[in-house]
Design an enzyme around this catalytic site. Sequence first.
Site, PDB file in Angstrom:
ATOM      1  N   LYS A  51      -0.929   4.905  14.010  1.00 22.58           N
ATOM      2  CA  LYS A  51       0.388   4.246  14.039  1.00 22.58           C
ATOM      3  C   LYS A  51       1.218   4.785  15.210  1.00 22.58           C
ATOM      4  O   LYS A  51       1.883   4.022  15.922  1.00 22.58           O
ATOM      5  CB  LYS A  51       1.117   4.465  12.699  1.00 22.58           C
ATOM      6  CG  LYS A  51       0.509   3.645  11.584  1.00 22.58           C
ATOM      7  CD  LYS A  51       0.978   4.050  10.196  1.00 22.58           C
ATOM      8  CE  LYS A  51       0.148   3.312   9.144  1.00 22.58           C
ATOM      9  NZ  LYS A  51       0.483   3.681   7.765  1.00 22.58           N
ATOM     10  N   GLN A  95       3.659   7.997   4.595  1.00 22.54           N
ATOM     11  CA  GLN A  95       2.228   7.712   4.449  1.00 22.54           C
ATOM     12  C   GLN A  95       1.791   7.988   3.006  1.00 22.54           C
ATOM     13  O   GLN A  95       2.017   9.088   2.487  1.00 22.54           O
ATOM     14  CB  GLN A  95       1.436   8.571   5.449  1.00 22.54           C
ATOM     15  CG  GLN A  95      -0.036   8.270   5.500  1.00 22.54           C
ATOM     16  CD  GLN A  95      -0.336   6.845   5.972  1.00 22.54           C
ATOM     17  OE1 GLN A  95       0.263   6.348   6.912  1.00 22.54           O
ATOM     18  NE2 GLN A  95      -1.252   6.183   5.290  1.00 22.54           N
ATOM     19  N   ASP A 118       7.810  -0.532   5.799  1.00 23.88           N
ATOM     20  CA  ASP A 118       6.622  -0.832   4.994  1.00 23.88           C
ATOM     21  C   ASP A 118       6.934  -1.898   3.931  1.00 23.88           C
ATOM     22  O   ASP A 118       6.021  -2.444   3.319  1.00 23.88           O
ATOM     23  CB  ASP A 118       6.115   0.436   4.284  1.00 23.88           C
ATOM     24  CG  ASP A 118       4.974   1.103   5.041  1.00 23.88           C
ATOM     25  OD1 ASP A 118       4.362   0.429   5.897  1.00 23.88           O
ATOM     26  OD2 ASP A 118       4.708   2.296   4.773  1.00 23.88           O
TER      27      ASP A 118
END
Length: 284
Positions: A51, A95, A118
């Site tokens: 990422k 994460q 997200d």
Amino acid sequence: MAILMDGKALSDQVKAAIQADVLKITETRKPKLAVVLVGDDPASQIYVQSKIKACQQVGIESVAKVFDADITQIELLVALKRLNQDTTVDGILVQLPLPKHLDEQEVMLNISPEKDVDGFHPLNVGRLHLRQATFVPATPKGIIALIKAYNIDLEGKDVLVIGRSNLVGRPIAQLLLNENATVTIAHSRTQDLKQLTKAADVIVAAAGVMHLIQPDTIKAGVVLIDVGIHRDSNGKLTGDVAPSCYEKASYYTPVPKGVGPMTIAMLLKNTMQAYQRQVKQHEV
Ligand code: NAD
């Protein structure tokens, strides 16, 4: 002849467009993504690195906040609060999975919804279900982008989503419904999966079961979207769909270079969206 849906090529196009947009920015501040990693899980480390690398490729700034696996819930929430308040940070992602002693739901709740790239904050999940503007989770968003890029008409089609996770199954089912598909969701307790796969015009396979979909369980001309990622006995990446199904399909996404690269491209897109919103807010 089945058509391969090239997620790698489309994601490269999306990234090039983002890079061009970043270059056009006249503000003193560039977009910035903060990636929070707790512990030293090797797979999570690889995801975080990829990422950050993708951000670098397009000119988005990034910062990795890495914490020891034994960080307390309170310490993590304090770190998130700092990132929420930091006006140079546009997007925040944590994460997953987090170590067992941490409460993931409470952590998601403590990411500012305006920075939740997200799309996991309950407010953003609710907005998605109400068809309001929001951050759409990257994997489902990438799947819809791929389907649209290949002009596949979803209206009235029988679409089967296999898997009901918060990350993939549920949000993709919602997005497909928003595209006027007739959506069925199958899961681990579904009694007769074969009957459903045989009837489907489009299958989104996100069960996390290697080669769950076999040629004798699909109809000719089906569109196969494969979200699964596995390593076969030769160490090669493969998906939930057996490659022997491809010749029976009208369109299919390969593994690798199908859905996977689209996920990262959509994360970058969400970060740009967060930046543009934040910049607009501070305009006088
Ligand atoms: P998950 O384990 O959270 O969910 C799997 C879902 O599949 C569950 O809802 C379960 O009920 C269902 N399921 C399991 N076995 C089944 C069966 N035999 N029949 C029908 N349904 C069954 O997984 P997830 O996070 O949703 O991820 C699914 C897969 O997609 C994994 O292989 C994961 O690695 C992959 N993934 C890929 C990307 C990407 O960018 N390509 C992103 C996220 C996840």
